[in-house]
Design a protein around this motif. Sequence first.
Motif, PDB file in Angstrom:
ATOM      1  N   THR A   1       0.857  -1.200   0.000  1.00  0.00           N
ATOM      2  CA  THR A   1       0.000   0.000   0.000  1.00  0.00           C
ATOM      3  C   THR A   1       0.887   1.242   0.000  1.00  0.00           C
ATOM      4  N   ARG A   2       1.945   1.206   0.805  1.00  0.00           N
ATOM      5  CA  ARG A   2       2.886   2.330   0.877  1.00  0.00           C
ATOM      6  C   ARG A   2       3.529   2.568  -0.491  1.00  0.00           C
ATOM      7  N   GLN A   3       4.092   1.515  -1.069  1.00  0.00           N
ATOM      8  CA  GLN A   3       4.851   1.705  -2.313  1.00  0.00           C
ATOM      9  C   GLN A   3       3.932   2.090  -3.480  1.00  0.00           C
TER      10      GLN A   3
ATOM     11  N   ALA B   1       2.290  11.057   3.291  1.00  0.00           N
ATOM     12  CA  ALA B   1       2.743  10.107   2.260  1.00  0.00           C
ATOM     13  C   ALA B   1       3.800  10.768   1.393  1.00  0.00           C
ATOM     14  N   LYS B   2       4.740   9.975   0.959  1.00  0.00           N
ATOM     15  CA  LYS B   2       5.818  10.520   0.123  1.00  0.00           C
ATOM     16  C   LYS B   2       5.430  10.456  -1.354  1.00  0.00           C
ATOM     17  N   TYR B   3       6.164  11.182  -2.151  1.00  0.00           N
ATOM     18  CA  TYR B   3       6.156  11.014  -3.610  1.00  0.00           C
ATOM     19  C   TYR B   3       7.592  11.236  -4.049  1.00  0.00           C
TER      20      TYR B   3
ATOM     21  N   MET C   1      13.579   1.951 -15.965  1.00  0.00           N
ATOM     22  CA  MET C   1      14.553   1.009 -15.398  1.00  0.00           C
ATOM     23  C   MET C   1      14.005   0.376 -14.111  1.00  0.00           C
ATOM     24  N   ASN C   2      13.296   1.206 -13.343  1.00  0.00           N
ATOM     25  CA  ASN C   2      12.730   0.743 -12.078  1.00  0.00           C
ATOM     26  C   ASN C   2      11.450  -0.078 -12.303  1.00  0.00           C
ATOM     27  N   GLN C   3      10.699   0.300 -13.352  1.00  0.00           N
ATOM     28  CA  GLN C   3       9.350  -0.259 -13.491  1.00  0.00           C
ATOM     29  C   GLN C   3       9.287  -1.531 -14.328  1.00  0.00           C
TER      30      GLN C   3
ATOM     31  N   TYR D   1      21.518   1.542   3.315  1.00  0.00           N
ATOM     32  CA  TYR D   1      20.685   2.474   4.102  1.00  0.00           C
ATOM     33  C   TYR D   1      19.217   2.380   3.704  1.00  0.00           C
ATOM     34  N   SER D   2      18.850   1.305   3.032  1.00  0.00           N
ATOM     35  CA  SER D   2      17.472   1.150   2.564  1.00  0.00           C
ATOM     36  C   SER D   2      16.742   0.179   3.493  1.00  0.00           C
ATOM     37  N   PRO D   3      15.906   0.706   4.394  1.00  0.00           N
ATOM     38  CA  PRO D   3      15.288  -0.179   5.383  1.00  0.00           C
ATOM     39  C   PRO D   3      14.319  -1.209   4.787  1.00  0.00           C
TER      40      PRO D   3
ATOM     41  N   ILE E   1       8.469  -8.171  -4.021  1.00  0.00           N
ATOM     42  CA  ILE E   1       7.801  -6.908  -4.375  1.00  0.00           C
ATOM     43  C   ILE E   1       8.782  -6.137  -5.251  1.00  0.00           C
ATOM     44  N   LYS E   2      10.027  -6.042  -4.781  1.00  0.00           N
ATOM     45  CA  LYS E   2      11.103  -5.476  -5.603  1.00  0.00           C
ATOM     46  C   LYS E   2      11.899  -6.650  -6.167  1.00  0.00           C
ATOM     47  N   ARG E   3      12.281  -6.550  -7.431  1.00  0.00           N
ATOM     48  CA  ARG E   3      13.055  -7.637  -8.040  1.00  0.00           C
ATOM     49  C   ARG E   3      14.543  -7.308  -8.077  1.00  0.00           C
TER      50      ARG E   3
ATOM     51  N   THR F   1      17.658  -4.420  -6.328  1.00  0.00           N
ATOM     52  CA  THR F   1      17.889  -3.435  -5.262  1.00  0.00           C
ATOM     53  C   THR F   1      18.058  -2.040  -5.873  1.00  0.00           C
ATOM     54  N   ASN F   2      18.030  -1.036  -4.998  1.00  0.00           N
ATOM     55  CA  ASN F   2      18.162   0.359  -5.466  1.00  0.00           C
ATOM     56  C   ASN F   2      19.501   0.563  -6.186  1.00  0.00           C
ATOM     57  N   ASP F   3      20.581   0.048  -5.602  1.00  0.00           N
ATOM     58  CA  ASP F   3      21.911   0.259  -6.207  1.00  0.00           C
ATOM     59  C   ASP F   3      22.049  -0.491  -7.532  1.00  0.00           C
TER      60      ASP F   3
HETATM   61  N1  BYC Z   1      11.681   9.806  -3.387  1.00  0.00           N
HETATM   62  O1  BYC Z   1      13.834   1.519   1.943  1.00  0.00           O
HETATM   63  P1  BYC Z   1      13.760   2.328   0.708  1.00  0.00           P
HETATM   64  C1  BYC Z   1       7.328   8.801 -13.040  1.00  0.00           C
HETATM   65  C2  BYC Z   1      11.814   6.658   0.627  1.00  0.00           C
HETATM   66  S1  BYC Z   1       6.791   8.513 -11.437  1.00  0.00           S
HETATM   67  C3  BYC Z   1      10.971   9.849  -2.239  1.00  0.00           C
HETATM   68  O2  BYC Z   1      14.764   2.077  -0.337  1.00  0.00           O
HETATM   69  P2  BYC Z   1      11.664   1.229  -0.964  1.00  0.00           P
HETATM   70  C4  BYC Z   1       6.925   9.993 -13.759  1.00  0.00           C
HETATM   71  C5  BYC Z   1      11.032   5.351   0.709  1.00  0.00           C
HETATM   72  O3  BYC Z   1       9.684   5.539   0.320  1.00  0.00           O
HETATM   73  C6  BYC Z   1       7.702   7.074 -10.975  1.00  0.00           C
HETATM   74  N2  BYC Z   1      11.088   8.932  -1.249  1.00  0.00           N
HETATM   75  O4  BYC Z   1      12.273   2.229   0.120  1.00  0.00           O
HETATM   76  C7  BYC Z   1       5.753  10.621 -13.471  1.00  0.00           C
HETATM   77  C8  BYC Z   1      11.241   4.989   2.154  1.00  0.00           C
HETATM   78  O5  BYC Z   1      10.376   5.766   2.977  1.00  0.00           O
HETATM   79  P3  BYC Z   1       9.081   5.107   3.746  1.00  0.00           P
HETATM   80  C9  BYC Z   1       7.845   6.894  -9.519  1.00  0.00           C
HETATM   81  C10 BYC Z   1      11.955   7.922  -1.470  1.00  0.00           C
HETATM   82  O6  BYC Z   1      10.201   1.508  -1.070  1.00  0.00           O
HETATM   83  C11 BYC Z   1       5.419  11.809 -14.113  1.00  0.00           C
HETATM   84  C12 BYC Z   1      12.629   5.504   2.449  1.00  0.00           C
HETATM   85  O7  BYC Z   1      12.920   6.485   1.482  1.00  0.00           O
HETATM   86  N3  BYC Z   1       8.329   5.556  -9.351  1.00  0.00           N
HETATM   87  O8  BYC Z   1       8.056   8.015 -13.513  1.00  0.00           O
HETATM   88  O9  BYC Z   1      12.096  -0.164  -0.728  1.00  0.00           O
HETATM   89  C13 BYC Z   1       6.279  12.348 -15.070  1.00  0.00           C
HETATM   90  C14 BYC Z   1      13.674   4.411   2.400  1.00  0.00           C
HETATM   91  O10 BYC Z   1      13.818   3.880   1.068  1.00  0.00           O
HETATM   92  C15 BYC Z   1      12.709   7.808  -2.647  1.00  0.00           C
HETATM   93  C16 BYC Z   1       8.035   4.781  -8.263  1.00  0.00           C
HETATM   94  O11 BYC Z   1       7.379   5.215  -7.355  1.00  0.00           O
HETATM   95  C17 BYC Z   1      12.561   8.803  -3.627  1.00  0.00           C
HETATM   96  N4  BYC Z   1      13.262   8.812  -4.764  1.00  0.00           N
HETATM   97  O12 BYC Z   1      12.375   1.681  -2.348  1.00  0.00           O
HETATM   98  C18 BYC Z   1       7.448  11.699 -15.385  1.00  0.00           C
HETATM   99  C19 BYC Z   1       8.571   3.361  -8.305  1.00  0.00           C
HETATM  100  N5  BYC Z   1      13.466   6.698  -2.561  1.00  0.00           N
HETATM  101  O13 BYC Z   1       8.062   4.875   2.664  1.00  0.00           O
HETATM  102  C20 BYC Z   1       7.788  10.495 -14.743  1.00  0.00           C
HETATM  103  C21 BYC Z   1       7.982   2.451  -7.258  1.00  0.00           C
HETATM  104  C22 BYC Z   1      13.207   6.149  -1.380  1.00  0.00           C
HETATM  105  O14 BYC Z   1       9.537   3.803   4.344  1.00  0.00           O
HETATM  106  N6  BYC Z   1       8.689   2.524  -6.013  1.00  0.00           N
HETATM  107  N7  BYC Z   1      12.316   6.881  -0.720  1.00  0.00           N
HETATM  108  O15 BYC Z   1       8.667   6.144   4.726  1.00  0.00           O
HETATM  109  C23 BYC Z   1       9.837   1.831  -5.782  1.00  0.00           C
HETATM  110  O16 BYC Z   1      10.346   1.134  -6.632  1.00  0.00           O
HETATM  111  C24 BYC Z   1      10.430   1.941  -4.401  1.00  0.00           C
HETATM  112  O17 BYC Z   1       9.436   2.413  -3.507  1.00  0.00           O
HETATM  113  C25 BYC Z   1      11.689   2.860  -4.345  1.00  0.00           C
HETATM  114  C26 BYC Z   1      12.166   2.979  -2.879  1.00  0.00           C
HETATM  115  C27 BYC Z   1      12.809   2.261  -5.173  1.00  0.00           C
HETATM  116  C28 BYC Z   1      11.372   4.266  -4.849  1.00  0.00           C
END
Ligand code: BYC
Length: 332
Positions: A54-56, A124-126, A153-155, A223-225, A235-237, A239-241
Amino acid sequence: MYTTEFDKKAAEAALATMSDEDAELVAAFEARVANDEFIEPNDWMPDAYRKTLTRQISQHAHSEIVGMLPEGNWLTRAPSLSRKAILLAKIQDEGGHGLYLYCAAETLGTSREEMIHALHEGRAKYSTIFNYPSLNWADIGVIGWLVDGAAIMNQVPLQRTSYGPYARSMVRICKEESFHQRQGYDLLLEMMKGTPEQKAMVQDAVNRWWWPSLMMFGPPDDYSPNTAQSIRWRIKRDTNDELRQKFIDATVPQAELLGVTLPDADLSWNEGRGHYDFGALAWDEFYAVVRGDGPTAKERLKARRAAWDEGAWVREAADTYAAKQTAARAAA
Ligand code: BYC
């Protein structure tokens, strides 16, 4: 498989405190995930799995709709009708991505209104990337090339994420993101054929967006909890690095073809590693932006709140229409 001794011990400790029934459910769930089966909305899942998804997914949805703002800023100033039509289509796509993702997140039991309120209240973050301003027309090209490029790359791996509705929404999103990246690169190629001033605008935009784009992948793995558990649950396939490195490796040749310099003096090909080495990221800046101190953070949230308030009449009209339809069906 990325898992540490610490994670295994934590999982074993959690299992030891569970009832036999819960332990069986967790074991069956984990076996399905390990077998690469999709988990569907009505399937049993651990609370922590539901919570992290839900968070992600909701943060991902928020990023899509906040991400419409820096590009929307240039719609009225696009230099030609075709560039305007392309940009308009891209921004509409981002709105659509937000909708698919809110729908996917809702299947986990949190309403769209609750998620949106969490965004508006700063709970909530963005993505950090959307807290930077789009200052010149070349920014639109660079957002497409680098920001959408990083997003792809992420998606792409998220199409195989373990939660079915999230994985399926990613399939269409990735197709559209490819168009977004191509239109951005195409715009930049065009500008690089132009005047010295146009080339300088492109270089200036690259200088400002390069490092924030690398930060989109999140903090370093150490540093990624959330990474270890999210990889374990598929959920993630990656890592960030890992994804950050892949993005850099793919993007450097594109920068060379374009004729721009990436603003990193330490960027160089490492034959032994088979990857590019790169300089240190400004993690203090990343955490400040995550905390809400980004250059345009206040402006972005203000715009989102205003859009919600100004859209109240649309929601009311839709509710009234739905109620009338229900009443008509009941009377028939
Ligand atoms: N920004 O343990 P981690 C697009 C937070 S939109 C903000 O590594 P996780 C587009 C993280 O949430 C595409 N916060 O977390 C649209 C966590 O905090 P909480 C957006 C960040 O979830 C319009 C804390 O830091 N893509 O393309 O395992 C126009 C520790 O991080 C960020 C997605 O959302 C950040 N950059 O991994 C053009 C992809 N990074 O929640 C283009 C889906 C980290 O514990 N999300 N945090 O309080 C993911 O793949 C993962 O959630 C992440 C982070 C890789 C981003």
